[in-house]
Design an enzyme around this catalytic site. Structure first.
Site, PDB file in Angstrom:
ATOM      1  N   LYS A 225       0.811  -1.215   0.000  1.00  0.00           N
ATOM      2  CA  LYS A 225       0.000   0.000   0.000  1.00  0.00           C
ATOM      3  C   LYS A 225       0.846   1.267   0.000  1.00  0.00           C
ATOM      4  CE  LYS A 225      -3.220   0.432   3.047  1.00  0.00           C
ATOM      5  NZ  LYS A 225      -4.506   0.951   2.551  1.00  0.00           N
TER       6      LYS A 225
ATOM      7  N   TRP B 278     -12.851   0.983   3.216  1.00  0.00           N
ATOM      8  CA  TRP B 278     -12.930   0.739   1.776  1.00  0.00           C
ATOM      9  C   TRP B 278     -14.024   1.560   1.107  1.00  0.00           C
ATOM     10  CZ3 TRP B 278     -11.996  -5.331   1.988  1.00  0.00           C
ATOM     11  CH2 TRP B 278     -10.656  -5.541   2.322  1.00  0.00           C
TER      12      TRP B 278
ATOM     13  N   GLU C 159      -4.947  -1.549   8.034  1.00  0.00           N
ATOM     14  CA  GLU C 159      -4.739  -0.533   6.992  1.00  0.00           C
ATOM     15  C   GLU C 159      -5.106   0.862   7.458  1.00  0.00           C
ATOM     16  OE1 GLU C 159      -6.358  -3.221   3.312  1.00  0.00           O
ATOM     17  OE2 GLU C 159      -6.898  -1.115   3.425  1.00  0.00           O
TER      18      GLU C 159
ATOM     19  N   CYS D   7      -6.446 -10.497   7.144  1.00  0.00           N
ATOM     20  CA  CYS D   7      -5.480 -11.095   6.232  1.00  0.00           C
ATOM     21  C   CYS D   7      -4.454 -10.088   5.746  1.00  0.00           C
ATOM     22  CB  CYS D   7      -6.189 -11.753   5.055  1.00  0.00           C
ATOM     23  SG  CYS D   7      -7.527 -10.800   4.344  1.00  0.00           S
TER      24      CYS D   7
ATOM     25  N   GLU E 231      -4.283 -14.864   7.942  1.00  0.00           N
ATOM     26  CA  GLU E 231      -3.459 -15.363   6.852  1.00  0.00           C
ATOM     27  C   GLU E 231      -2.070 -15.626   7.399  1.00  0.00           C
ATOM     28  OE1 GLU E 231      -0.995 -12.902   5.497  1.00  0.00           O
ATOM     29  OE2 GLU E 231      -0.109 -14.629   4.515  1.00  0.00           O
TER      30      GLU E 231
ATOM     31  N   HIS F  27      -4.328 -17.393  -2.691  1.00  0.00           N
ATOM     32  CA  HIS F  27      -4.018 -16.566  -3.853  1.00  0.00           C
ATOM     33  C   HIS F  27      -3.257 -17.353  -4.905  1.00  0.00           C
ATOM     34  CE1 HIS F  27      -5.381 -13.381  -1.251  1.00  0.00           C
ATOM     35  NE2 HIS F  27      -5.558 -12.679  -2.350  1.00  0.00           N
TER      36      HIS F  27
HETATM   37  N1  GLN Z   1     -15.649 -13.486   4.308  1.00  0.00           N
HETATM   38  C1  GLN Z   1     -14.891 -12.930   3.230  1.00  0.00           C
HETATM   39  C2  GLN Z   1     -14.666 -13.996   2.168  1.00  0.00           C
HETATM   40  O1  GLN Z   1     -14.588 -15.147   2.529  1.00  0.00           O
HETATM   41  C3  GLN Z   1     -13.544 -12.412   3.713  1.00  0.00           C
HETATM   42  C4  GLN Z   1     -12.745 -11.773   2.620  1.00  0.00           C
HETATM   43  C5  GLN Z   1     -11.492 -11.038   3.056  1.00  0.00           C
HETATM   44  O2  GLN Z   1     -10.955 -11.259   4.100  1.00  0.00           O
HETATM   45  N2  GLN Z   1     -10.993 -10.147   2.245  1.00  0.00           N
HETATM   46  O3  GLN Z   1     -14.548 -13.695   1.003  1.00  0.00           O
HETATM   47 ZN    ZN Z   2      -9.105 -12.501   4.101  1.00  0.00          ZN
END
Ligand code: GLN
Ligand code: ZN
Length: 751
Positions: free
Chosen positions: A110, A559, A603, A641, A663, A692
């Site tokens: 970021k 967001w 963030e 995450c 994560e 990912h």
């Molecule tokens: N509950 C959301 C999903 O499973 C969480 C997404 C995220 O942490 N960005 O998509």
């Molecule tokens: Zn996530």
């Protein structure tokens, strides 16, 4: 004469032309010539637009195919060795951004506290730098050929080095300053030779807490650059200079730009420190939000600067590059006139800058229409019943108990006897694959091609399928799959009062990726339950526990484009109370586990350390407000995450979620150390599958990760789950990976 200036214009195009051109080039559908042609068209259009808006100082080299930090990296020849051998410059550039078969992409992170992501420079000991691209020069000449004189923009050396990283232990990126300066000298001297009068050098690092080494680097860098460069406008933004004011004001540059939207209070301080021969650029129009400016207030602020420095040393500008705003409000045909009158995108913001500059020179009467429209919008905004809901404000002002009924150990007992889960319970983070079919059905419904009953029947069938798959895989705690959701914030915003959505309000997130943040314009409340229907339906299909799934208040705030007429914490509190109502309704509908996602909590951290405490206080309190309305036997989960946790562990613990999933797999459980060292008291699910990546992790991979986790965290606190939601994955890999995940948990239980 006072001049109007711009620091940067969005590159992506009002209709995301650049995105489309890039993606078709990457797919091999179009060639480099076509890509360059689209880019040149966009640059020309944007220069003309700024010229027509009456902007005197127009930037060039703010355009980028991917990212301005990566442009600088390429310009300085700072190519990571794994990309050696790619001769074609465009191919090399995109390889660094996106990776190749053989070489992973450079990291991305970021840009300060925006939602824009830059490509992180990579350094190694003994690195050499040499001016390697002509981009800044070519784009200056390109504008000149169109009859437009521009001020090229580059990222300054200290910001560029400070934002980079190295794998060489003990190497301080700043120690490369002497090596990199000659390349900067070559670039600036070349720009001067090209006829450039001024150059804008961005050093937003100046609004952060700086080390003595960074301060020293700034002094040395500008002492070296100033003598060879065109006149330098040193641009700072995203905050106040504070303890760096003296340093910034006295560097040997010709002008200083300051952000007076984020930090209007710094004007008198800067005026005091600024030597009498320097130009001051005042950033008074918000470059990162979408509200129409209060021109009278901005005029008053600019007047103070004018009184101090005089008309000839003053520039009026947006607070920062307009990169962080959408392009043009004129494309918004679906918002009503009142809402439209409160908004301004990049093009409208330039008109505001230009109106201010005209008013400074010829009096407000010369820009009467703009000032009148601004005053009318501000007045309407102040009184509009659409914005101000007394009942919502009153409720937000009431104190509520932020604590759960009992402390965690007692809740845990009650939850355990209610659910009787095995050790190492398995679950997922919420979403299941958003397949092409799911997206098609949603779009068909939105466009009116299928009716609501048909759409809902489709969603029910998808949900049931997901439930059956989870049962078959023998997952312990199920989710409904989030098939009804387009996006984790938009889905809630669409059902809450106080939110609006634009048609074309795209801003660049990274590369060709754009986001269209919701607009929080008014007091937020929840007219009706938002998710109960889907959670209750899914729960009715199975005997296993079904987790309700919500987005947390801080993430919804973070967001979105947020109103500025009240504090972010107040707006967040309103959102928190709406989520609280939803949590209570879910509980009443029999949902005994509820996950409140807060991936954006970290963030939101302010840029300066001194401001962290206050932010974390209200952010954590908002989460707690959303979660504390339920009984002890209801289990609250949260999820985060892609964040470092070390420095915010106490805040995470204070959220007091019964279970947190995070994560951790990409970092090989490194991120879990924070929880171990802190002795995190509640339950935790360290992600064991990097969602990912298309790769299916084996049972061996996941077991190894879990065993590592169990070295630091008591086994009876651990859950087994993926890193994040599965919406971007396909069903075959999901089924294969979850099969291994469940086998992992069973193997752990057996040993
Ligand atoms: N509950 C959301 C999903 O499973 C969480 C997404 C995220 O942490 N960005 O998509
Ligand atoms: Zn996530």
């Amino acid at each position: 004469m006072t001049r109007s200036a711009n620091l940067g214009f969005p590159r992506i195009g009002a209709h995301r032309e650049l995105k489309k051109a890039l993606e078709s080039y990457w797919k091999g559908e179009t060639d480099a010539v076509a890509l360059e042609a689209t880019a040149a068209q966009l640059r020309a259009r944007h220069w003309q637009l700024q010229h027509q808006a009456g902007i005197d100082i127009i930037p060039s080299n703010d355009f980028s195919f991917y990212d301005h930090m990566l442009d600088m990296t390429a310009a300085l020849g700072a190519i990571p060795p794994r990309f050696a051998g790619i001769d074609n410059p465009l191919a090399l550039y995109f390889a660094m951004a996106r990776g190749t078969k053989d070489a992973p992409a450079m990291e991305m992170t970021k840009w300060f506290d925006t939602n824009y992501h830059y490509i992180v420079p990579e350094f190694h000991a003994g690195q050499r730098f040499v001016l390697s691209t002509r981009k800044a020069l070519d784009q200056y000449s390109e504008a000149k050929a169109l009859g437009i004189e521009t001020r090229p923009v580059i990222v300054g050396p200290v910001t560029w080095l400070s934002l980079g990283k190295t794998k060489d232990e003990g190497l301080d990126p700043l120690s490369l300053l002497d090596a990199v300066l000659p390349a900067y000298v070559d670039l600036l001297a070349a720009l001067k030779a090209e006829g450039t009068q001024w150059v804008q050098i961005d050093e937003p690092i100046l609004v952060l807490d700086l080390s003595p080494a960074q301060r020293d680097a700034l002094s040395r860098a500008y002492a070296a650059l100033a003598p060879v460069a065109p006149k330098i406008m040193l641009a700072t933004y995203f905050g106040a200079l504070l303890d760096n004011t003296e340093l910034a004001a006295t560097l040997p540059v010709a002008g200083l730009h300051i952000d007076l939207v984020r930090a209007p209070e710094q004007l008198p301080v800067v005026l005091k420190a600024l030597p009498a021969d320097k130009v001051l650029s005042v950033g008074v129009i918000d470059g990162r939000n979408i509200w129409r400016a209060d021109l009278d207030a901005a005029f008053a602020l600019v007047s103070k600067a004018w009184d101090a420095v005089g008309p000839d040393r003053l520039e009026i500008a947006p607070s920062c590059s307009l990169l962080h705003t959408p392009v043009d409000l004129d494309g918004e045909t679906e918002l009503d006139a009142e809402l439209l009158s409160w908004l301004a995108f990049a093009k409208q913001k330039l008109a505001e800058v230009s109106a201010l500059s005209l008013a400074m020179q010829k009096g407000k009467g010369a820009a009467k229409a703009a000032f009148d429209a601004s005053a009318a919008a501000i007045a309407a905004h102040r009184n509009s019943p659409r914005i101000h809901q007394p009942a919502v404000k009153a409720r937000a002002a009431e104190a509520i108990d932020l604590a759960r009924q009992s402390p965690f150990p007692s809740r845990r007992q009650q939850q355990r006897s209610r659910y009787n889960l095995p050790a190492f319970p398995t679950t997922t983070i919420g979403s299941f694959p958003q397949t092409a079919e799911v997206r098609e059905q949603r779009s068909a419904f939105k466009k009116g091609r299928i009716d609501e009953a048909t759409y809902n029947a489709f969603l029910e069938a998808e949900t049931e399928r997901a439930v059956r798959i989870q049962e078959r895989l023998d997952i312990d705690v199920l989710v409904h799959g989030e098939f009804e959701r387009n996006d984790m914030v938009e889905y809630f915003g669409e059902q809450l009062d106080g939110f609006a959505f634009t048609k074309n309000g795209w801003v660049q997130s990274y590369g060709s990726r754009c986001v269209k943040p919701p607009v929080i314009y008014g007091d937020v409340s929840r007219p009706a339950p938002m998710t109960v229907r889907w959670s209750a339906y899914a729960a009715s299909l199975t005997d296993r526990p079904m987790k309700g799934m919500l987005t947390g208040p801080v993430t919804i705030l973070q967001w979105s484009f947020v109103r500025v007429d009240q504090s972010r914490s107040e707006t967040c509190r309103q959102i928190a109370l709406a989520i609280r109502d939803e949590v209570i309704d879910l509980e009443a509908a029999g949902i005994g586990m509820i996950q409140i996602d807060e991936p954006a909590l970290r963030e939101g951290l302010p840029l300066r350390n001194a401001d962290w405490v206050i932010y974390l206080r209200w952010a954590v309190d908002c989460f707690r407000a959303s979660a504390s309305g339920v009984g002890d036997a209801t289990q609250i989960h949260t999820h985060m995450c892609y964040a470092e946790f070390n420095d915010i562990m106490p805040a995470i613990a204070e959220m007091d979620a019964d279970v947190i999933s995070i994560e951790t797999s990409r970092s090989d459980m490194e991120l879990l150390h924070a929880f171990r060292d802190f002795k995190y008291p509640n339950e935790i699910g360290p992600g064991v599958w990097d969602i990912h990546s298309p790769r299916v992790p084996s049972q061996g991979d996941m077991e190894a990760l879990m065993r590592k986790a169990a070295e630091g965290i008591p086994a009876d606190q651990l859950w087994v789950n993926p890193d994040c939601g599965l919406k971007t994955r396909g069903w075959p890999e999901v089924e294969a990976s979850l099969t291994n995940l469940v086998a992992t948990a069973k193997a752990l239980r057996a040993s």
